[in-house]
Design a protein around this motif. Sequence first.
Motif, PDB file in Angstrom:
ATOM      1  N   TYR A  33     -26.658   5.493  10.888  1.00  0.00           N
ATOM      2  CA  TYR A  33     -26.674   4.293  12.064  1.00  0.00           C
ATOM      3  C   TYR A  33     -25.466   4.367  12.810  1.00  0.00           C
ATOM      4  O   TYR A  33     -25.158   3.455  13.843  1.00  0.00           O
ATOM      5  N   ASP A  36     -24.565   8.804  16.837  1.00  0.00           N
ATOM      6  CA  ASP A  36     -25.563  10.047  17.110  1.00  0.00           C
ATOM      7  C   ASP A  36     -25.214  11.319  16.642  1.00  0.00           C
ATOM      8  O   ASP A  36     -23.989  11.563  16.047  1.00  0.00           O
ATOM      9  N   LEU A  49     -27.897  -4.731  11.551  1.00  0.00           N
ATOM     10  CA  LEU A  49     -28.802  -3.748  12.095  1.00  0.00           C
ATOM     11  C   LEU A  49     -30.006  -4.454  11.982  1.00  0.00           C
ATOM     12  O   LEU A  49     -30.475  -4.922  11.093  1.00  0.00           O
ATOM     13  N   ARG A  51     -34.031  -4.220  12.733  1.00  0.00           N
ATOM     14  CA  ARG A  51     -35.502  -3.254  12.801  1.00  0.00           C
ATOM     15  C   ARG A  51     -36.582  -3.983  13.053  1.00  0.00           C
ATOM     16  O   ARG A  51     -37.469  -4.171  12.148  1.00  0.00           O
ATOM     17  N   GLN A  75     -31.156   1.601  19.613  1.00  0.00           N
ATOM     18  CA  GLN A  75     -31.331   3.134  18.761  1.00  0.00           C
ATOM     19  C   GLN A  75     -32.553   3.422  18.756  1.00  0.00           C
ATOM     20  O   GLN A  75     -33.598   2.846  18.333  1.00  0.00           O
ATOM     21  N   ARG A  78     -31.429   8.621  17.101  1.00  0.00           N
ATOM     22  CA  ARG A  78     -29.875   8.858  17.167  1.00  0.00           C
ATOM     23  C   ARG A  78     -29.792  10.530  17.262  1.00  0.00           C
ATOM     24  O   ARG A  78     -28.757  11.005  16.535  1.00  0.00           O
ATOM     25  N   ALA A  85     -25.872   5.853  21.741  1.00  0.00           N
ATOM     26  CA  ALA A  85     -26.197   4.921  20.582  1.00  0.00           C
ATOM     27  C   ALA A  85     -25.131   4.887  19.760  1.00  0.00           C
ATOM     28  O   ALA A  85     -25.330   4.120  18.356  1.00  0.00           O
ATOM     29  N   LEU A  93     -27.058  -3.745  16.122  1.00  0.00           N
ATOM     30  CA  LEU A  93     -27.732  -2.482  16.450  1.00  0.00           C
ATOM     31  C   LEU A  93     -29.570  -2.747  16.279  1.00  0.00           C
ATOM     32  O   LEU A  93     -29.665  -3.307  15.523  1.00  0.00           O
ATOM     33  N   SER A  95     -32.615  -0.881  16.359  1.00  0.00           N
ATOM     34  CA  SER A  95     -33.382   0.248  15.869  1.00  0.00           C
ATOM     35  C   SER A  95     -34.785   0.106  16.008  1.00  0.00           C
ATOM     36  O   SER A  95     -35.412  -1.031  15.396  1.00  0.00           O
ATOM     37  N   GLU A  97     -37.232   1.874  15.051  1.00  0.00           N
ATOM     38  CA  GLU A  97     -37.675   3.245  14.150  1.00  0.00           C
ATOM     39  C   GLU A  97     -39.113   2.571  13.169  1.00  0.00           C
ATOM     40  O   GLU A  97     -39.932   3.245  13.188  1.00  0.00           O
ATOM     41  N   GLY A 117     -40.781   3.607  19.157  1.00  0.00           N
ATOM     42  CA  GLY A 117     -40.288   4.341  17.854  1.00  0.00           C
ATOM     43  C   GLY A 117     -41.297   5.376  17.370  1.00  0.00           C
ATOM     44  O   GLY A 117     -40.640   6.031  16.603  1.00  0.00           O
ATOM     45  N   HIS A 145     -37.061   9.893  19.225  1.00  0.00           N
ATOM     46  CA  HIS A 145     -38.026   8.700  19.441  1.00  0.00           C
ATOM     47  C   HIS A 145     -38.610   8.650  21.130  1.00  0.00           C
ATOM     48  O   HIS A 145     -37.598   9.124  21.841  1.00  0.00           O
TER      49      HIS A 145
END
Length: 468
Positions: A33, A36, A49, A51, A75, A78, A85, A93, A95, A97, A117, A145
């Motif tokens: 993370y 990139d 982070l 998510r 992000q 990445r 990113a 961050l 993310s 995902e 994502g 993504h």
Amino acid sequence: MTTQPTAMELLSQLAAAPGVGDLLPGATIPPAYHGDWMTQAPAGTALALARPRDTAEVSATLAACHRLRVPVVPQGGRTGLAGGATPVSGCVLLSLERMNRIEAVDAAGSTITVQAGATLQSVQEAARDAGLFFPLDLGARGSCHVGGNLSTNAGGNRVLRYGMARDLVLGLEAVTADGTVLSHLNTVLKDNTGFDMKQLFVGTEGTMGVIARAVLRLHPQPRSTQTALCALPDYASVLRLLRLVREGIGPTLSAFELMWPDFYGLVTTRVAGLEPPLAHGAGAYVLVESLGVEPDEDAARFERVLAMAMENGVVGDAVIAQSGGETAKLWKVRDASGELRSIFWPHVGFDVGIPTRSLGEFIEELTARLQQRWPQVRTVFFGHVGDSNVHIGVKVGDGEQPEAEIDDTVYRTVGDWRGSISAEHGIGLLKRAHLHHSRSPQELALLRTLKTALDPHGILNPGKVVPA
């Protein structure tokens, strides 16, 4: 005097905010993370982070960060090439995902609704399973993504026929810096209800808001593929071939990929297992592809056009793929650009847009400028010339590259030719200082005005895209 909260206090306040999902503290964020494909930040740069699992958690996280003035770096997979990113100091961050669901496929309306994502490959497969086709395609399809594709306005190999990522999106759900959810998941092709707000978020790399969900356009599934690699004497012949195939193949033309001799020679001699389909020594190599729905007629038309090009002296030699395996082998030559980090490293890479008619002269002038400054410089040129996009690799010796000087030479030349310093990879962190070569002072001022209006505290992806 107001005391600024410590990192631990900020993390505690964020974690306690209503609706915010699990936060991973900065010290425990996995290395993947930290950046990139092109840039990396030191471990510990990010505060946390996040998510999120849905739009509501994205909204809650942004609202809390807005209130606490904590920067946020969105992000995706990445896989970006411009540093978009890369974490900034003390950021969260964000993310996407976990937001990877394919929500709906509408075969009648030729649309697919997905979370940001979802990987590009999963969207392609869902479309295929419904008998349809999502044409955006990149080498990183298995890990990039859709949200990242849209936020960078990704291009790829089929722009000539289907357009950029922005041409493939009908509706968006996005979240602004203060947590406001703007949901316009439009599924109709015609929608003239005022400003096209989705374009505030497509191509702006998470600096205006975070894309959470999208409605994407699908197309009929191609039933035939015709592919050929052609050897040509010079760039003037490339332009003649482009006109011939546009006129002869028409709307089925999906790719027109040009490789200069430096690139073709390098990859077909240095990449393991990659044999040259055509002999070295030509002035240019072009990969032409058409995607159609009438296999026999498409093949006959394709072969007629190439035969005409050879009779007219436009094409010196050509090989036409006779199977899916042969098609893959021809594309492997063009896609060997992904090997440049191992066979042409270190080098400085560029992704620029120059009017197609001028591209040959631009390459000649840029090469001359580079050689004047560094007589032993090595270059490679390749790209999607049908849509005015060329990729450039510049290598000065085998040690550390004079990156700033190379950037200045290339981007000044692009500016002189009124081109784009970024055709499909975005601006991110790496090209921000050079944006003035492609955008006027008035445009840059408007860009800052829009940024301030949507993100008054400047928390969204700070230091990216928008010049100071």
